[in-house]
Design an enzyme around this catalytic site. Sequence first.
Site, mmCIF file in Angstrom:
data_model
loop_
_atom_site.group_PDB
_atom_site.id
_atom_site.type_symbol
_atom_site.label_atom_id
_atom_site.label_comp_id
_atom_site.label_asym_id
_atom_site.label_seq_id
_atom_site.Cartn_x
_atom_site.Cartn_y
_atom_site.Cartn_z
ATOM 1 N N TYR A 293 39.240 -7.954 44.108
ATOM 2 C CA TYR A 293 38.430 -7.483 42.861
ATOM 3 C C TYR A 293 37.059 -7.841 42.990
ATOM 4 O O TYR A 293 36.703 -8.908 43.589
ATOM 5 C CB TYR A 293 38.939 -8.654 41.711
ATOM 6 C CG TYR A 293 38.544 -8.117 40.242
ATOM 7 C CD1 TYR A 293 39.247 -7.354 39.636
ATOM 8 C CD2 TYR A 293 37.345 -8.220 39.825
ATOM 9 C CE1 TYR A 293 39.012 -7.043 38.237
ATOM 10 C CE2 TYR A 293 36.900 -8.172 38.566
ATOM 11 C CZ TYR A 293 37.758 -7.189 37.742
ATOM 12 O OH TYR A 293 37.346 -6.819 36.492
ATOM 13 N N TYR A 343 34.620 0.944 37.505
ATOM 14 C CA TYR A 343 35.169 -0.524 37.025
ATOM 15 C C TYR A 343 36.204 -0.235 35.975
ATOM 16 O O TYR A 343 35.689 -0.086 34.575
ATOM 17 C CB TYR A 343 33.859 -1.127 36.414
ATOM 18 C CG TYR A 343 34.129 -2.374 36.083
ATOM 19 C CD1 TYR A 343 34.521 -3.426 36.788
ATOM 20 C CD2 TYR A 343 33.885 -2.563 34.458
ATOM 21 C CE1 TYR A 343 34.815 -4.787 36.299
ATOM 22 C CE2 TYR A 343 33.905 -3.963 33.962
ATOM 23 C CZ TYR A 343 34.517 -4.865 35.036
ATOM 24 O OH TYR A 343 34.669 -6.161 34.385
#
Lengths: 390, 324
Positions: A293, A343
Site C-alpha cells: 500500500y 488510488y
Amino acid sequence: MAANFKDKAAIVGIANTDFSKNSGRSETQLAAECVAAALRDAGLKPSDVDGMTTFTMDTNDEIEVARAVGIGDLSFYSRVPHGGGAGTGLIHQAVMAIASGAAEVVVCYRALNGRSGHRFSSGVSGAITTADALHWGWYTPYGLLTPASWVAMYTQRYMHITGATKDSLFEVAWTTRNHAATNPAAFFYGKTFDRAEYDAQKKIVDPLSLYDCCQESDGGSCVILTTPERARDLKQPGVLVKGVGQAAAANMESMTSFYRPEIAAIPSMDLAAQQAYAQSGLTPDDIDAAIIYDAFSSIVHWQLESWGFCKKGEAHDFIMDGSLRLDGRLPFNTHGGQLSEAYIHGVNGIVEATKLVRGTSVNQPKKTVNHALVTSGVGVPTGGAILGKM
Amino acid sequence: MTPEEKKVFMDKIHAFVGMEMAPPTKGPDDVNKAMIRHWCEVMGDANPVYTDEAFAKASSKGSIIAPPAMLQAWSLEGYPMHSPSKDEALLDNQRKLHKVFDDHGYTGVLGTNCTQEYFRDLKPGDQVIAHTVIDSISEEKATQRGIGHFIETVTRFTDQNGEKVGEMRFRVLKFIPNESNKVESAKDEGKPEVPTRIASPRGHDNAWWWQQVDKGVVPIQRCKNCQTLRHPPRSMCGECQSIEWDFIESKLEGEVFSFVELHYPKFPGYQYPLICAVISLGEGTRIVSNIVGCKPEDVKIGMKVKGKVEQVDEKTMLPQFYPA
C-alpha cells in the site's frame, strides 16, 4: 450451504449500564463501563480481549473503547450496519471470528445517549460530537489536517532514527512510476520522471513532496472469491488466500498513534504479518512479489520491515539495493501502485496481486511468482494477505 | 417541554383544526389586466392569451384570461399582511395558531408544499373570494431545519356568483430552528468573518481540557486510583479501569519527539510557515502542538522546548511551544 457455527462459541459474560433519560456521561464512557462490567461478570481481564464488534451507527470506535478499557492488541473488529437490525448480527460476527480463530474473546457492544444526546427522532440534523470528531480535535487547531501531515510526522521520526534519506523515498516513487509507464491502465502511462523532476516538485508536508503522495482517482476495483473446489471448475486459474491478517495494535489512534513508545514503525502491520505468516506457514523468503500500500512513499519502508523482508530500520538499504524493481528480490507494485496507477483504496492492488500469481501482470517479473503479498493502508488499523497458486 | 406541557401544547394547537382561518376574504382588486401583465412580466410567461387581446379573441378562450397560477393572488390582502394588528384578539386564527407555536419555541416557519386545482378560467372583472380552513396539523416531525409540525390549510376559491373556481392545499412547517441554522443565518447578516483555526468539538470527555486551556492551563488527566497520567484524555484508565480522575497542570517543559512543516495545502485561519510537533513532556505524556519563535529549519528532533498558552486568533487559545 449452512455455516459451520454449531457449538463454536458461548456467551460467558453479560452487563448493562443503568438505563435513564439522561446518563450525564459520554457515550464512550457508557461503552467502556458496560464492556468492563461484562469482563468482570465473565472473570476475564481486558487483555484477554482480542476482538470487538459493534454497530456502524455506534459513535464509539472500537479502538477508542479498547484504549479506555485497557484492551490491548486487537486481531478482529467489525461493524454491522442497518440500525437496530444489527442486534444479533453482533453475535453472528463473534461466532464467525471465534470459529475461524480470528479472535478468541470477542466483545460485542452498543452504547448511546439516545435521549439526552442525539435522538433518532430528531433526524440527521444538528452537530454530532462523535469520538472520531473529538479525536481529530487534538490535531486540527494546530494545523495537522491532512493524511500527508500525519504520515509525515512518522516519516520524520523514522528518518531521524534510521538514517533513511529521500534517496529511498525517491526510489519507491520512481519504481512505481516506471511500472505505470508500461501499464496502459495507469494514469501515468508513458510518463517517467527523473531525480531532478522529483526534487523540483512542491513540498506538501516536509519531508514529503508531491511525488511522494498518491493520486486521487475515480474508479472501481472488484475481486470475487469462492471455494477452491468451485474455483477449479471456473475459467481462470484459482488464486488461493494462504493467509490474511487484520490488526489494530495497542494504543492505536486513527492516523495519529503518536503516543506509543516509538512511532518510527507500524506495530499494526507487524501484527497482521505475524497472523498471515502463521496461518499460511510461509516465511518472507516464500514471497516472490508484493503489492505494498503506497498512499505515500515512506509507508512502504515500514511495511517491508513489518513483513520481514529486511530488519527493522533497514528498509532504506533494502530499497536502495534495487529490491523493488522488476528484476529485484521483491518486484513490487507492478501496476504502478497508488502513487502511479490509481488510488482505489488498495483494491486495485488486490487485483494486481492476483494477476502476479496468475502470471498475467502487464509487468510480470521473469521469475515464477508462487506467492504474492498484498497489504492494506497503514496509519489506520490494517491488514495484509498472502496469495498463492492453487 | 415536560410530557405534561407537551400535552397542553398539543391540545392547544389541535383545537385549531377545522377552524376557518379567517372570514372569507376578497382581495382589494377584481381580476384585471394590469395585475395580469405585471405577473406575466415577473414570471417571464410570454403566453399571449394573457396579454394580447387580438390573440386571445382568436383563441379558444375568446378573450384574455388570467394565468391559472394567479389564483391565490386575487385574494391576498396585500402589503398590510406584513403589519398585523398588535391586538391579539384581532388576529386571524392562522396568526393565533402561529403565535402558539412561537410561544413554545417553534419560531421557524417554512412554506413546504402548495398544490392548486383550477375549475374555470378567470377573466378580467371576475371576483375571487378565499375560504380557508386549517385542515390538519401533523405529529411532531424531525426535519433538517429542526423539529416541528406541518400545518395544512385548504382554501376554496369562489367567484361573485358563489361558484367554486379553484382549490388550494398549502403546507407550512413551524419548527424549532436547529442551532446550526442559527449560526448560518447569523453569518449571513454580519460582516465577513476573519477565518480562525478549526476548533476541537467539545464533548463530555474533552471539554474540560479545552476549558482549562481557555484559562491558560494545560492539564494532564490523572487517574485518581493509580495516579497514571494520560493524554489525550479518556473516560477510563487503561491501567486499572477506574473512571475517577483529576488532573495536574503541565509545566510545559519537553522536547521535540517528531515534527513536520506544513506547506500545502494552506488552510484559512492558520499562519504559515507552520510547524506541528509531537512533544514529549517532562511529566511523561506527549502532546501535539505548534513550534513557534524560531525558523522552521532550526527545529530538530530532541530540541528542548518550553510552552505557554497563547491566543492565536480571535477565537482560539492554544498551547504553543518555543525553543527552551
